[in-house]
Design an enzyme around this catalytic site. Structure first.
Site, mmCIF file in Angstrom:
data_model
loop_
_atom_site.group_PDB
_atom_site.id
_atom_site.type_symbol
_atom_site.label_atom_id
_atom_site.label_comp_id
_atom_site.label_asym_id
_atom_site.label_seq_id
_atom_site.Cartn_x
_atom_site.Cartn_y
_atom_site.Cartn_z
ATOM 1 N N GLU A 85 -5.131 -5.016 -3.324
ATOM 2 C CA GLU A 85 -4.072 -5.765 -4.029
ATOM 3 C C GLU A 85 -4.653 -6.454 -5.264
ATOM 4 O O GLU A 85 -5.596 -7.245 -5.168
ATOM 5 C CB GLU A 85 -3.433 -6.794 -3.081
ATOM 6 C CG GLU A 85 -2.182 -7.406 -3.670
ATOM 7 C CD GLU A 85 -1.422 -8.288 -2.675
ATOM 8 O OE1 GLU A 85 -1.413 -7.983 -1.470
ATOM 9 O OE2 GLU A 85 -0.839 -9.280 -3.131
ATOM 10 N N LYS A 274 0.891 -14.362 5.319
ATOM 11 C CA LYS A 274 0.431 -13.069 4.777
ATOM 12 C C LYS A 274 -0.497 -13.317 3.587
ATOM 13 O O LYS A 274 -1.534 -12.659 3.431
ATOM 14 C CB LYS A 274 1.636 -12.214 4.364
ATOM 15 C CG LYS A 274 1.299 -10.798 3.910
ATOM 16 C CD LYS A 274 0.960 -10.672 2.452
ATOM 17 C CE LYS A 274 0.643 -9.235 2.066
ATOM 18 N NZ LYS A 274 0.132 -9.102 0.710
ATOM 19 N N ASP A 290 -13.502 -6.553 12.408
ATOM 20 C CA ASP A 290 -12.286 -5.849 12.810
ATOM 21 C C ASP A 290 -11.063 -6.658 12.356
ATOM 22 O O ASP A 290 -10.676 -7.634 12.995
ATOM 23 C CB ASP A 290 -12.333 -5.707 14.346
ATOM 24 C CG ASP A 290 -11.127 -5.014 14.926
ATOM 25 O OD1 ASP A 290 -10.109 -4.875 14.218
ATOM 26 O OD2 ASP A 290 -11.181 -4.626 16.106
ATOM 27 N N HIS A 387 0.783 -11.908 -11.118
ATOM 28 C CA HIS A 387 0.805 -10.596 -10.452
ATOM 29 C C HIS A 387 0.959 -9.470 -11.456
ATOM 30 O O HIS A 387 0.261 -8.473 -11.390
ATOM 31 C CB HIS A 387 1.971 -10.538 -9.453
ATOM 32 C CG HIS A 387 1.571 -10.960 -8.077
ATOM 33 N ND1 HIS A 387 2.325 -10.694 -6.970
ATOM 34 C CD2 HIS A 387 0.491 -11.627 -7.632
ATOM 35 C CE1 HIS A 387 1.715 -11.180 -5.902
ATOM 36 N NE2 HIS A 387 0.618 -11.760 -6.286
HETATM 37 C C1 MEV Z 1 1.440 -11.596 -1.870
HETATM 38 O O1 MEV Z 1 0.531 -10.631 -1.422
HETATM 39 C C2 MEV Z 1 1.216 -12.914 -1.162
HETATM 40 C C3 MEV Z 1 2.253 -14.003 -1.482
HETATM 41 O O2 MEV Z 1 3.559 -13.518 -1.245
HETATM 42 C C4 MEV Z 1 1.939 -15.154 -0.574
HETATM 43 C C5 MEV Z 1 2.963 -16.273 -0.591
HETATM 44 O O3 MEV Z 1 4.126 -16.020 -0.885
HETATM 45 O O4 MEV Z 1 2.545 -17.402 -0.274
HETATM 46 C C6 MEV Z 1 2.178 -14.407 -2.927
#
Ligand code: MEV
Length: 432
Positions: A85, A274, A290, A387
């Protein structure tokens, strides 16, 4: 119509590739070339990778990046991260630099206990079973000595074995619930070997004493390790959070609100966590651990009180902003891939050959930093600005931009908003 084959694993690598290409891939010459171009020229190194798994046909590359300037407990680290990513390493590096100027990260290991269970069925009286278990317990430990001797020499081993009555959840269901200290090893093989020995000894001995049969269903470690816990934290005066024209107090208050939302709202909590796992998985993967085990354990921990919630927390008290996280991380720095994969060895060397405990702290910090970076963007500029800047290179590569084209376009988008169509338009203009 599906294509089936028997004896696929017995084919040579080249035969496997030919079979896959001719049965599943239309442009067979190009497909074969794509698969084989990722072979390593060093045949020994290639064989090492081939033998990690079954039915290998090629290598699947991920970039290995480094996020420098992480100050953790006063020591500076460059953290290796394996991830696809585009924004993750940049975000980690930014957060590291930001906190380096504000006292760095603090981390500490709270506990290191791992868990394994023998699941079995018994149709009889619990009190009788309990007495038999107490009689047999010393033999359970004794019979594993050949497995535990080395670990014990180093200070680890079996901590305890309990008999657990689970019959209120499932008829006739009991467990031997065992706890372990595995030191610098993740310990999966060690724990599973001990458990399989427990199950053999227990079945034989208990059946002798009880005069009835016990069905061993399975013996396996648990990836839920709430007592293998690490804490990572940052804190500073709210004024010190002043950044890019945003007042520290206003930023801190909004940041805490964003964390509060993830604490109460599961849809947001999953995405929030995430983002934390973006940092954690990347270091876990780079250091040969792992990541599926870590993911499973961390998410189970996020719902330990019955409602899925944020792994991180934040507060402002007496003008001081504190942002922290406690998570379970069962990691190893010896055994498994750590001694085999040349890049894993490099990653561990970059980190100064950490102990498992030190690695737990580094990984937790990488997760906290990642969450800080994500929330800072989300609550200020929005996530897409950063991003899309990072995604720009992916779009350019998709259109086979030359290095010269990349230079011109990257320069143009330093002052313009990146969107897929805007990049394509600029590229077309340049190519006319
Ligand atoms: C993207 O990989 C992760 C985010 O969505 C985490 C978040 O929203 O806190 C930017």
């Amino acid at each position: 119509m599906s294509t089936t084959i028997s004896g696929f694993s017995k084919l040579s690598k080249s035969e496997k590739i030919d079979w896959i290409v001719s049965n599943y891939l239309s442009n067979s010459n190009t497909a074969k070339q794509t698969i084989t171009q990722y072979f390593n020229a060093d045949s020994k190194l290639q064989q090492l990778h081939d033998e990690f798994i079954e039915n290998t046909i090629s290598n699947y590359y991920l970039p290995l990046g480094v996020a420098p300037n992480f100050e953790i407990n006063g020591k500076t680290y460059a953290i290796p991260m394996a991830i696809e990513e585009s924004s993750v390493v940049a975000a980690a590096s930014n957060a590291a630099k930001f906190w380096m100027q504000r006292g760095g990260f603090k981390a500490k290991v709270i506990s290191t206990t791992k868990i394994g269970q023998v699941h079995f069925m018994f149709d009889g009286d619990f009190e009788t079973l309990k007495k038999v278990f107490e009689t047999v317990k010393p033999k359970l430990i004794l019979d594993t000595k050949p497995i535990t001797a080395n670990m014990e020499k180093r200070g680890g081993g079996i901590l305890d074995i309990e008999l657990r009555n689970k019959t209120s959840d499932l008829n006739n269901y009991y467990q031997l619930h065992a706890t372990f200290e595995t030191l610098d090893a993740m310990g999966a093989n060690f724990i599973n070997s001990c458990l399989e020995q427990f199950s053999k000894t227990f079945k034989a001995e208990a059946e002798k004493h009880l005069n009835t049969s016990i069905e061993i269903v399975m013996s396996i470690l648990s990836n839920y390790v709430p007592d293998c816990l690490v804490r990572a934290e940052v804190s500073c005066n709210v004024e010190e959070l002043k950044h890019k024209g945003i007042e520290g107090k206003a930023f801190a208050e909004k940041f805490v609100r964003a964390v509060n939302i993830a604490e109460v709202e599961p849809h947001r909590a999953v995405t929030h966590n995430k983002g934390i796992m973006n940092g954690i998985d990347a270091v876990v993967l780079a250091t040969g651990n792992d990541f599926r085990a870590i993911e499973a354990g961390v998410h189970a921990y996020a719902i330990k009180n019955g409602k899925y919630t944020s792994l991180t927390h934040a507060k402002i008290e007496d003008g001081v902003f504190t942002f922290w996280m406690e998570i379970p991380l069962a990691l190893g720095t010896v055994g498994g891939l750590t001694g085999l994969h040349p890049l894993v060895k490099i990653a561990l060397n970059i980190l100064g050959k950490p102990s498992a405990k030190e690695l737990m702290q580094i990984v937790a910090v990488a997760g906290l930093a990642q969450n800080f970076a994500a929330l800072r963007s989300l609550t200020t500029t929005g996530i897409q600005e950063g991003h899309m800047k990072m995604h720009l290179m992916n779009i350019l590569n998709q259109f086979n931009a030359t290095n010269e084209e990349k230079e011109v376009i990257v320069n143009y988008f330093k002052t313009n908003t990146v969107t897929h169509s805007a990049v394509v338009l600029e590229l077309e203009k340049l190519r006319q």
